[in-house]
Design a protein around this motif. Structure first.
Motif, PDB file in Angstrom:
ATOM      1  N   VAL A 150     -38.046  47.359  -3.337  1.00 22.17           N
ATOM      2  CA  VAL A 150     -38.560  48.601  -2.780  1.00 22.17           C
ATOM      3  C   VAL A 150     -38.216  48.593  -1.289  1.00 22.17           C
ATOM      4  CG1 VAL A 150     -40.625  49.998  -2.436  1.00 22.17           C
ATOM      5  CG2 VAL A 150     -40.477  48.447  -4.423  1.00 22.17           C
ATOM      6  N   PHE A 151     -37.810  49.739  -0.752  1.00 15.57           N
ATOM      7  CA  PHE A 151     -37.527  49.732   0.691  1.00 15.57           C
ATOM      8  C   PHE A 151     -37.891  51.061   1.326  1.00 15.57           C
ATOM      9  CE2 PHE A 151     -33.865  52.244  -0.116  1.00 15.57           C
ATOM     10  CZ  PHE A 151     -33.279  52.632   1.090  1.00 15.57           C
ATOM     11  N   GLY A 152     -38.241  50.984   2.608  1.00 16.38           N
ATOM     12  CA  GLY A 152     -38.534  52.186   3.388  1.00 16.38           C
ATOM     13  C   GLY A 152     -37.231  52.856   3.755  1.00 16.38           C
ATOM     14  N   ARG A 153     -36.953  54.006   3.136  1.00 13.79           N
ATOM     15  CA  ARG A 153     -35.651  54.655   3.301  1.00 13.79           C
ATOM     16  C   ARG A 153     -35.611  55.573   4.514  1.00 13.79           C
ATOM     17  NH1 ARG A 153     -37.477  59.927   3.332  1.00 13.79           N
ATOM     18  NH2 ARG A 153     -38.198  60.714   1.315  1.00 13.79           N
ATOM     19  N   GLY A 154     -36.696  55.554   5.313  1.00 20.50           N
ATOM     20  CA  GLY A 154     -36.776  56.428   6.462  1.00 20.50           C
ATOM     21  C   GLY A 154     -37.781  57.532   6.209  1.00 20.50           C
TER      22      GLY A 154
END
Length: 240
Positions: A62-66
């Motif tokens: 999971v990643f913070g895509r902005g």
């Protein structure tokens, strides 16, 4: 099914990783400023080691895509793609603004949230979100719906949109923008929270229903969300 997810975020000054394993969450958070590239992989290694896991034992990343800074979002996207490709994992992109709204819900039970992160250049990353409880076969989750879509704009433009929506009542204001700009400090819509920056911890809560709803992508299809890229392009000489 016991879901195992690893989340990471480098989109702002904050640098964070979080792990969901056997129904429990662990996390590491730092304010890294310009050292994201040096810190994020050691933090990933540390949190996996604490749980005795290898990367290929995860179900997804999971990643913070902005939205966030060009450098921060780019670092997070690149690291996520590299890890996902190496371990053949799917990726769940999560909005950093929605993650802050989720933090507001988990910490303060707020279901009406206005986000404003300082984007520099007299602008903020801004959105107005309202939570809706959704029941599914996998349980009950809070889904964040946009009242005002995420964008980069001046504090004055944010205020104008909130006024146009006749915003009033029990809204929680989160993000660094409320303290950074006098216009927002003097015109809060609801209560200003101590929640300043996004954390990977709260991305896990958003990623769980996304996983069960198959809302994930292949590593090669991961796309960052800068918001400012089109604005910057239009400001260049000769661009329309």
């Amino acid at each position: 099914m016991s879901l195992t997810l690893l989340a990471l975020d480098t989109s702002t000054e904050a640098c964070s990783v979080a792990l969901l394993h056997h129904g429990e969450k662990t996390h590491l958070d730092e304010v890294a400023q310009r050292s994201h590239t040096k810190r994020i992989l050691p933090m990933v290694d540390e949190i996996l080691a604490q749980s005795g896991l290898r990367l290929n034992q995860l179900d997804a990343l999971v990643f913070g895509r902005g939205p966030g800074s060009f450098t921060g979002v780019r670092v997070g996207t690149g690291i996520t793609q590299g890890l996902a490709l190496g371990a053949d994992l799917p990726v769940i992109p999560v909005s950093d603004l929605a993650a802050m709204a989720q933090a507001a819900y988990e910490l303060h039970q707020a279901e009406q949230v206005i986000t404003a992160i300082d984007a520099r250049m007299n602008e903020v990353y801004f959105a107005q979100l309202i939570g809706e409880k959704v029941r599914s076969e996998f349980g009950e989750f809070l889904q964040w719906n946009e009242v005002i879509a995420e964008q980069v704009c001046s504090p004055e433009q944010a205020i104008a949109q909130l006024r146009a929506n006749r915003t009033q009542g029990d809204w929680l204001n989160v993000g660094t923008g409320w303290a950074a700009y006098e216009a927002l400090t003097k015109t809060p819509f609801g209560k200003i929270s101590a929640i300043q920056l996004p954390s990977a911890l709260y991305m896990l809560s958003l990623a769980v229903p996304a996983w069960y709803n198959r809302q994930y992508v292949k590593a090669v299809d991961v796309e960052p969300v800068y918001l400012r890229n089109e604005v910057t392009w239009k400001k260049l000489p000769g661009r329309e």
